[in-house]
Motif scaffolding. Structure first.
Motif, PDB file in Angstrom:
ATOM      1  N   HIS A 122      -6.594  -2.969   2.097  1.00 45.16           N
ATOM      2  CA  HIS A 122      -7.430  -3.817   1.243  1.00 45.16           C
ATOM      3  C   HIS A 122      -7.936  -4.967   2.113  1.00 45.16           C
ATOM      4  N   SER A 123      -9.205  -5.384   1.934  1.00 43.98           N
ATOM      5  CA  SER A 123      -9.692  -6.503   2.752  1.00 43.98           C
ATOM      6  C   SER A 123     -10.290  -7.599   1.882  1.00 43.98           C
ATOM      7  N   LYS A 158     -19.931  -5.523   7.024  1.00 45.93           N
ATOM      8  CA  LYS A 158     -19.733  -4.316   6.196  1.00 45.93           C
ATOM      9  C   LYS A 158     -19.002  -3.224   6.994  1.00 45.93           C
ATOM     10  N   THR A 160      -5.892  -7.205   4.790  1.00 43.48           N
ATOM     11  CA  THR A 160      -6.589  -7.723   5.970  1.00 43.48           C
ATOM     12  C   THR A 160      -7.623  -8.766   5.571  1.00 43.48           C
ATOM     13  N   GLU A 198     -15.416  -4.213   6.958  1.00 44.79           N
ATOM     14  CA  GLU A 198     -14.856  -3.950   5.621  1.00 44.79           C
ATOM     15  C   GLU A 198     -14.602  -2.454   5.431  1.00 44.79           C
ATOM     16  N   ASN A 233     -10.922  -1.461   4.673  1.00 40.96           N
ATOM     17  CA  ASN A 233     -10.680  -0.965   3.302  1.00 40.96           C
ATOM     18  C   ASN A 233     -10.141   0.459   3.322  1.00 40.96           C
ATOM     19  N   ARG A 234     -10.518   1.196   4.354  1.00 45.35           N
ATOM     20  CA  ARG A 234      -9.972   2.550   4.489  1.00 45.35           C
ATOM     21  C   ARG A 234      -8.482   2.495   4.849  1.00 45.35           C
TER      22      ARG A 234
END
Ligand code: NAI
Ligand code: A1CAB
Length: 266
Positions: free
Chosen positions: A151-152, A140, A127, A143, A147-148
């Motif tokens: 991947h970002s 944040k 992402t 992210e 990220n959960r």
């Protein structure tokens, strides 16, 4: 996190699956004009289905928009009166630029653009993210969510069009490559189920090598291509037939199409 997904179609459903499976929600409102297509989410704890976008916005802090570009402006106008300083707006919409969103809701809102892909349903989305000046204060949060679910990467908005092709459309491109290798495996004697298994896990292994080792693809290719062997024979034949070139040209065509989508909106 109190999240709403406005427009639960192909991408919205994928995001919802990822959020639910990864326990990433306090509450999740899913909206759609006709709820028939999202009944599979009915009954999940703290998941609410509604046709009412303003209700979903009122009940949530993070609003993820996943409607077609042509519907977005009207929806923003409709929900505008409900927006407060708590809301973080995350748009996944192709070609709809941040300045245009700011023109509708105001530059004082936290605005983030996210370009995930449908692999978010299984926690494997690549992402790309960008934001307006205000939104940078909440990046944040985005992210943490993405990220959960994979991947970002934060990028400038000027690269979002390219990210759409590489990451979002990219899933479709990779599916075709996997299907083609499956078809070859069938021709070489495997039954269809085995052929797909071979193609899927081989492509997963190839990507994992790069992710784990951080190598360039050619380094890994060099480890496979025995001199005068079958791999280099096959690779060179593919290149004579234009494999790399057709992939690159296809992705450039896809990129150029997004510019036309943007013009169609004006
Ligand atoms: N499908 C994909 O893999 C990706 C799509 N995108 C972007 O995400 C957006 C959505 O794409 P898809 O999910 O493929 O489209 P889709 O057409 O499957 O989903 C859009 C959904 O929005 C709903 N909708 C329309 N008007 C609405 C309204 N007023 N209120 C609530 N819901 C409404 C529709 O009923 C539909 O279910 C597009 O802007 C696309 O560019 C971005 C990355 C990947
Ligand atoms: O094909 C499309 O236009 C959308 C954007 C990226 C994936 N689906």
């Amino acid at each position: 996190m109190k999240i709403a997904i406005i427009g639960t179609g192909n991408l919205g459903k994928s995001i919802a699956k990822g959020l639910i499976t990864n326990n990433a929600i306090t509450s999740l409102y899913l909206t759609k004009r006709n709820l028939d297509g999202i009944q599979e989410f009915d009954g999940y704890k703290n998941v609410f289905l509604t046709t009412d976008n303003t209700e979903a916005v009122k009940q949530s802090d993070i609003i993820i928009f996943a409607v077609q570009p042509a519907h977005f402006e009207q929806i923003l106008n409709d929900i505008m009166p409900e927006l407060t300083e708590k809301h973080v707006l995350i748009s996944t919409i192709t070609g709809f630029l941040i300045p245009k969103i700011e023109d509708i809701v105001g530059a004082d809102k936290f605005i983030i653009r996210a370009m995930p892909n449908t692999a978010i349903a299984v926690g494997k989305s690549m992402t790309c993210l960008c934001s307006n000046e205000q939104g940078a204060k909440r990046i944040k949060i985005a992210e943490a969510i993405f990220n959960r679910l994979g991947h970002s990467l934060s990028i400038p908005e000027s690269q979002m069009q390219a990210a759409t092709v590489v990451c979002a459309s990219g899933v479709a491109f990779w599916m075709r490559l996997i299907r083609a290798t499956t078809q070859a495996a069938i021709q070489l004697g495997f039954d269809a189920k085995e052929a797909q298994e071979l193609a899927m896990y081989t492509s997963e292994g190839a990507a994992s090598l790069l992710i784990t080792n951080g190598n360039h693809p050619e380094e890994e290719i060099d480890r496979v291509t025995t001199p005068k062997g079958c791999t280099i024979e096959g690779l060179n034949e593919m290149e004579h037939k234009g494999l790399s070139s057709s992939l690159i040209q296809g992705m450039i065509a896809s990129f150029n199409k997004i510019s036309n989508i943007k013009k169609e909106q004006i």
